[in-house]
Design a protein around this motif. Structure first.
Motif, PDB file in Angstrom:
ATOM      1  N   GLU A 239       0.815  -1.213   0.000  1.00 49.02           N
ATOM      2  CA  GLU A 239       0.000   0.000   0.000  1.00 49.02           C
ATOM      3  C   GLU A 239       0.849   1.263   0.000  1.00 49.02           C
ATOM      4  O   GLU A 239       0.470   2.281  -0.592  1.00 49.02           O
ATOM      5  CB  GLU A 239      -0.921   0.005   1.231  1.00 49.02           C
ATOM      6  N   LEU A 240       1.991   1.209   0.680  1.00 51.97           N
ATOM      7  CA  LEU A 240       2.825   2.401   0.854  1.00 51.97           C
ATOM      8  C   LEU A 240       3.983   2.481  -0.131  1.00 51.97           C
ATOM      9  O   LEU A 240       4.762   3.437  -0.093  1.00 51.97           O
ATOM     10  CB  LEU A 240       3.365   2.440   2.283  1.00 51.97           C
ATOM     11  N   GLY A 241       4.125   1.466  -0.997  1.00 46.41           N
ATOM     12  CA  GLY A 241       5.208   1.485  -1.969  1.00 46.41           C
ATOM     13  C   GLY A 241       6.577   1.310  -1.354  1.00 46.41           C
ATOM     14  O   GLY A 241       7.554   1.930  -1.791  1.00 46.41           O
ATOM     15  N   ILE A 242       6.670   0.452  -0.335  1.00 48.45           N
ATOM     16  CA  ILE A 242       7.926   0.210   0.364  1.00 48.45           C
ATOM     17  C   ILE A 242       8.428  -1.178   0.015  1.00 48.45           C
ATOM     18  O   ILE A 242       7.648  -2.135  -0.067  1.00 48.45           O
ATOM     19  CB  ILE A 242       7.731   0.323   1.895  1.00 48.45           C
ATOM     20  N   ASP A 243       9.730  -1.300  -0.172  1.00 51.76           N
ATOM     21  CA  ASP A 243      10.339  -2.605  -0.404  1.00 51.76           C
ATOM     22  C   ASP A 243      10.335  -3.384   0.910  1.00 51.76           C
ATOM     23  O   ASP A 243      10.957  -2.955   1.887  1.00 51.76           O
ATOM     24  CB  ASP A 243      11.770  -2.430  -0.915  1.00 51.76           C
ATOM     25  N   PRO A 244       9.643  -4.527   1.014  1.00 52.36           N
ATOM     26  CA  PRO A 244       9.603  -5.289   2.273  1.00 52.36           C
ATOM     27  C   PRO A 244      10.974  -5.689   2.791  1.00 52.36           C
ATOM     28  O   PRO A 244      11.154  -5.881   3.998  1.00 52.36           O
ATOM     29  CB  PRO A 244       8.771  -6.534   1.906  1.00 52.36           C
ATOM     30  N   GLU A 245      11.953  -5.827   1.884  1.00 52.99           N
ATOM     31  CA  GLU A 245      13.296  -6.203   2.306  1.00 52.99           C
ATOM     32  C   GLU A 245      13.947  -5.134   3.170  1.00 52.99           C
ATOM     33  O   GLU A 245      14.896  -5.404   3.887  1.00 52.99           O
ATOM     34  CB  GLU A 245      14.177  -6.498   1.089  1.00 52.99           C
ATOM     35  N   ARG A 246      13.419  -3.900   3.078  1.00 49.94           N
ATOM     36  CA  ARG A 246      13.983  -2.807   3.876  1.00 49.94           C
ATOM     37  C   ARG A 246      13.418  -2.761   5.286  1.00 49.94           C
ATOM     38  O   ARG A 246      13.889  -1.995   6.118  1.00 49.94           O
ATOM     39  CB  ARG A 246      13.705  -1.464   3.197  1.00 49.94           C
ATOM     40  N   VAL A 247      12.404  -3.575   5.570  1.00 46.51           N
ATOM     41  CA  VAL A 247      11.717  -3.513   6.859  1.00 46.51           C
ATOM     42  C   VAL A 247      12.274  -4.589   7.791  1.00 46.51           C
ATOM     43  O   VAL A 247      12.068  -5.785   7.565  1.00 46.51           O
ATOM     44  CB  VAL A 247      10.195  -3.706   6.686  1.00 46.51           C
ATOM     45  N   ASP A 248      12.986  -4.163   8.816  1.00 44.54           N
ATOM     46  CA  ASP A 248      13.490  -5.082   9.840  1.00 44.54           C
ATOM     47  C   ASP A 248      12.442  -5.142  10.948  1.00 44.54           C
ATOM     48  O   ASP A 248      12.523  -4.446  11.959  1.00 44.54           O
ATOM     49  CB  ASP A 248      14.833  -4.591  10.382  1.00 44.54           C
ATOM     50  N   ARG A 249      11.427  -5.990  10.737  1.00 46.43           N
ATOM     51  CA  ARG A 249      10.263  -6.017  11.611  1.00 46.43           C
ATOM     52  C   ARG A 249      10.620  -6.292  13.068  1.00 46.43           C
ATOM     53  O   ARG A 249      10.173  -5.590  13.985  1.00 46.43           O
ATOM     54  CB  ARG A 249       9.289  -7.081  11.101  1.00 46.43           C
ATOM     55  N   ASP A 250      11.408  -7.324  13.319  1.00 43.82           N
ATOM     56  CA  ASP A 250      11.724  -7.697  14.697  1.00 43.82           C
ATOM     57  C   ASP A 250      12.516  -6.616  15.406  1.00 43.82           C
ATOM     58  O   ASP A 250      12.347  -6.389  16.609  1.00 43.82           O
ATOM     59  CB  ASP A 250      12.487  -9.019  14.725  1.00 43.82           C
ATOM     60  N   ARG A 251      13.366  -5.932  14.663  1.00 43.80           N
ATOM     61  CA  ARG A 251      14.153  -4.857  15.269  1.00 43.80           C
ATOM     62  C   ARG A 251      13.243  -3.704  15.713  1.00 43.80           C
ATOM     63  O   ARG A 251      13.414  -3.147  16.797  1.00 43.80           O
ATOM     64  CB  ARG A 251      15.180  -4.364  14.249  1.00 43.80           C
ATOM     65  N   ILE A 252      12.261  -3.380  14.876  1.00 42.82           N
ATOM     66  CA  ILE A 252      11.328  -2.320  15.231  1.00 42.82           C
ATOM     67  C   ILE A 252      10.454  -2.744  16.411  1.00 42.82           C
ATOM     68  O   ILE A 252      10.167  -1.952  17.317  1.00 42.82           O
ATOM     69  CB  ILE A 252      10.453  -1.949  14.016  1.00 42.82           C
ATOM     70  N   LEU A 253      10.033  -4.008  16.428  1.00 46.88           N
ATOM     71  CA  LEU A 253       9.228  -4.489  17.546  1.00 46.88           C
ATOM     72  C   LEU A 253      10.018  -4.463  18.854  1.00 46.88           C
ATOM     73  O   LEU A 253       9.488  -4.112  19.912  1.00 46.88           O
ATOM     74  CB  LEU A 253       8.727  -5.907  17.262  1.00 46.88           C
ATOM     75  N   ASP A 254      11.304  -4.830  18.771  1.00 50.48           N
ATOM     76  CA  ASP A 254      12.156  -4.741  19.962  1.00 50.48           C
ATOM     77  C   ASP A 254      12.264  -3.293  20.436  1.00 50.48           C
ATOM     78  O   ASP A 254      12.219  -3.010  21.636  1.00 50.48           O
ATOM     79  CB  ASP A 254      13.547  -5.297  19.669  1.00 50.48           C
ATOM     80  N   LEU A 255      12.413  -2.372  19.475  1.00 49.80           N
ATOM     81  CA  LEU A 255      12.535  -0.958  19.823  1.00 49.80           C
ATOM     82  C   LEU A 255      11.271  -0.457  20.515  1.00 49.80           C
ATOM     83  O   LEU A 255      11.336   0.180  21.578  1.00 49.80           O
ATOM     84  CB  LEU A 255      12.801  -0.134  18.566  1.00 49.80           C
ATOM     85  N   THR A 256      10.104  -0.735  19.929  1.00 48.20           N
ATOM     86  CA  THR A 256       8.862  -0.230  20.520  1.00 48.20           C
ATOM     87  C   THR A 256       8.604  -0.854  21.885  1.00 48.20           C
ATOM     88  O   THR A 256       8.026  -0.211  22.766  1.00 48.20           O
ATOM     89  CB  THR A 256       7.669  -0.493  19.582  1.00 48.20           C
ATOM     90  N   LYS A 257       9.048  -2.094  22.085  1.00 48.14           N
ATOM     91  CA  LYS A 257       8.899  -2.711  23.405  1.00 48.14           C
ATOM     92  C   LYS A 257       9.769  -1.985  24.431  1.00 48.14           C
ATOM     93  O   LYS A 257       9.348  -1.757  25.565  1.00 48.14           O
ATOM     94  CB  LYS A 257       9.271  -4.189  23.332  1.00 48.14           C
ATOM     95  N   GLU A 258      10.988  -1.612  24.035  1.00 51.34           N
ATOM     96  CA  GLU A 258      11.870  -0.859  24.935  1.00 51.34           C
ATOM     97  C   GLU A 258      11.228   0.476  25.306  1.00 51.34           C
ATOM     98  O   GLU A 258      11.246   0.895  26.471  1.00 51.34           O
ATOM     99  CB  GLU A 258      13.220  -0.618  24.253  1.00 51.34           C
ATOM    100  N   VAL A 259      10.643   1.160  24.317  1.00 50.01           N
ATOM    101  CA  VAL A 259      10.037   2.467  24.567  1.00 50.01           C
ATOM    102  C   VAL A 259       8.796   2.320  25.444  1.00 50.01           C
ATOM    103  O   VAL A 259       8.581   3.100  26.381  1.00 50.01           O
ATOM    104  CB  VAL A 259       9.690   3.167  23.235  1.00 50.01           C
ATOM    105  N   ALA A 260       7.963   1.317  25.157  1.00 49.40           N
ATOM    106  CA  ALA A 260       6.765   1.106  25.961  1.00 49.40           C
ATOM    107  C   ALA A 260       7.124   0.832  27.415  1.00 49.40           C
ATOM    108  O   ALA A 260       6.447   1.302  28.334  1.00 49.40           O
ATOM    109  CB  ALA A 260       5.954  -0.045  25.384  1.00 49.40           C
ATOM    110  N   HIS A 261       8.201   0.062  27.620  1.00 56.22           N
ATOM    111  CA  HIS A 261       8.623  -0.289  28.980  1.00 56.22           C
ATOM    112  C   HIS A 261       9.325   0.883  29.664  1.00 56.22           C
ATOM    113  O   HIS A 261       9.103   1.142  30.850  1.00 56.22           O
ATOM    114  CB  HIS A 261       9.554  -1.496  28.938  1.00 56.22           C
ATOM    115  N   GLY A 262      10.169   1.600  28.931  1.00 54.44           N
ATOM    116  CA  GLY A 262      10.983   2.635  29.547  1.00 54.44           C
ATOM    117  C   GLY A 262      10.342   3.997  29.617  1.00 54.44           C
ATOM    118  O   GLY A 262      10.713   4.819  30.466  1.00 54.44           O
ATOM    119  N   VAL A 263       9.379   4.286  28.729  1.00 51.91           N
ATOM    120  CA  VAL A 263       8.764   5.617  28.684  1.00 51.91           C
ATOM    121  C   VAL A 263       7.274   5.510  29.023  1.00 51.91           C
ATOM    122  O   VAL A 263       6.839   5.845  30.111  1.00 51.91           O
ATOM    123  CB  VAL A 263       8.976   6.268  27.300  1.00 51.91           C
TER     124      VAL A 263
END
Length: 303
Positions: A239-263
């Protein structure tokens, strides 16, 4: 140590009542507590919150907790976190000082006659493995541990009778689990691998281990939440015209978990959105994820 072939036990253990005595998953008369050690330094992961890292859409410690659904009490030794919500949390003194101090901190919270002692980074541990350990522990009288393909005991994947474990711990002055638990002469259980080829005792010590576990769970399917995320990521990229190979899904999920826990929880999706804006504008530094993770941890310490 006597070795039990866990092929039948671990692959298809029944939850029917175990009338022969000792611990038995699914039998209220054979109560056990579970202790998950989740407070290590994770030096090979750069000091990250290893038990909180996501594998297959769930944190490592949540996956281990899911292997002991029948535990009368779940004790997690490590930093307090939102999940598992029903856990009792405690800390070793000093934090990060190793499994023996962690066990000393956990045992006062244990009231059942048997205890499952587990590492917080084994995503392929299943209730059937705990059931197999329970039966082997009953036969041995003192305890049972899983062994790897070479027959090496995995001391953080076992079931133990609490009275002899407590006596041994009171008298022990060493630092290794092998030195503490080996003299109890536990039975050993050799479980079969998962259909994806991953063993129950597989632990995630490095980023390569994490990636291997993530790939195995994604390939296995079976309705895992990560498959839904994969499908949704693909759809969104289209939908957004993004190459899926550029998306490091697990890395982003780890990041958002850190932010949810820390902030704060609402800060997590906002952070992901702002990072996306910066990536799109070409202003995000190459180490943006690491910087934001560090900022979230500093925020938690300061607030």
């Amino acid at each position: 140590m006597r070795v039990h072939d866990g092929a039948s036990d671990a692959a298809g253990a029944s939850t029917a009542p175990d009338t022969a005595g000792g611990p038995g998953v699914g039998d209220a008369r054979h109560v056990y507590d579970a202790v998950i050690l989740a407070g290590g330094r994770a030096e090979r992961l750069g000091g990250r919150d290893k038990p909180g890292m996501l594998v297959g859409g769930r944190s490592l410690v949540e996956r281990v907790a899911a292997a002991v659904p029948d535990a009368a009490r779940l004790v997690v030794v490590g930093p307090r976190r939102a999940e598992p919500a029903h856990a009792v949390f405690t800390r070793e003194d000093p934090p990060g000082s190793g499994p023996i101090p962690a066990l000393r901190a956990a045992l006062p919270e244990v009231s059942a006659p048997w205890v499952a002692l587990l590492a917080g980074d084994m995503p392929f541990l299943r209730p059937a493995h705990i059931a197999a350990l329970s039966r082997a522990a009953r036969a041995a009288g003192t305890g049972a541990v899983l062994v790897d393909a070479e027959g090496r005991p995995q001391w953080l994947a076992g079931m133990w009778a609490v009275p002899p474990l407590t006596r041994a711990l009171d008298a022990y002055r060493g630092r290794s689990l092998r030195g503490l638990l080996g003299p109890l002469e536990p039975a050993t259980v050799r479980p079969p691998a998962d259909p994806g080829g991953m063993a129950a005792w597989f632990d995630c010590d490095t980023m390569d281990d994490l990636q291997r576990a993530r790939e195995a769970l994604a390939a296995a399917g079976n309705g895992d939440p990560m498959n839904v995320l994969a499908e949704w990521t693909t759809r969104m990229c289209q939908e957004l015209g993004i190459d899926p190979e550029r998306v490091d899904r697990d890395r982003i999920l780890d990041l958002t978990k850190e932010v949810a826990h820390g902030v704060a929880r609402p800060a997590a999706p906002l952070t992901a959105y702002l990072l996306g804006l910066a990536e799109g504008a070409g202003t995000a530094p190459a180490d943006a994820v690491e910087r934001i993770t560090r900022l979230a941890r500093e925020w938690q310490r300061e607030n």
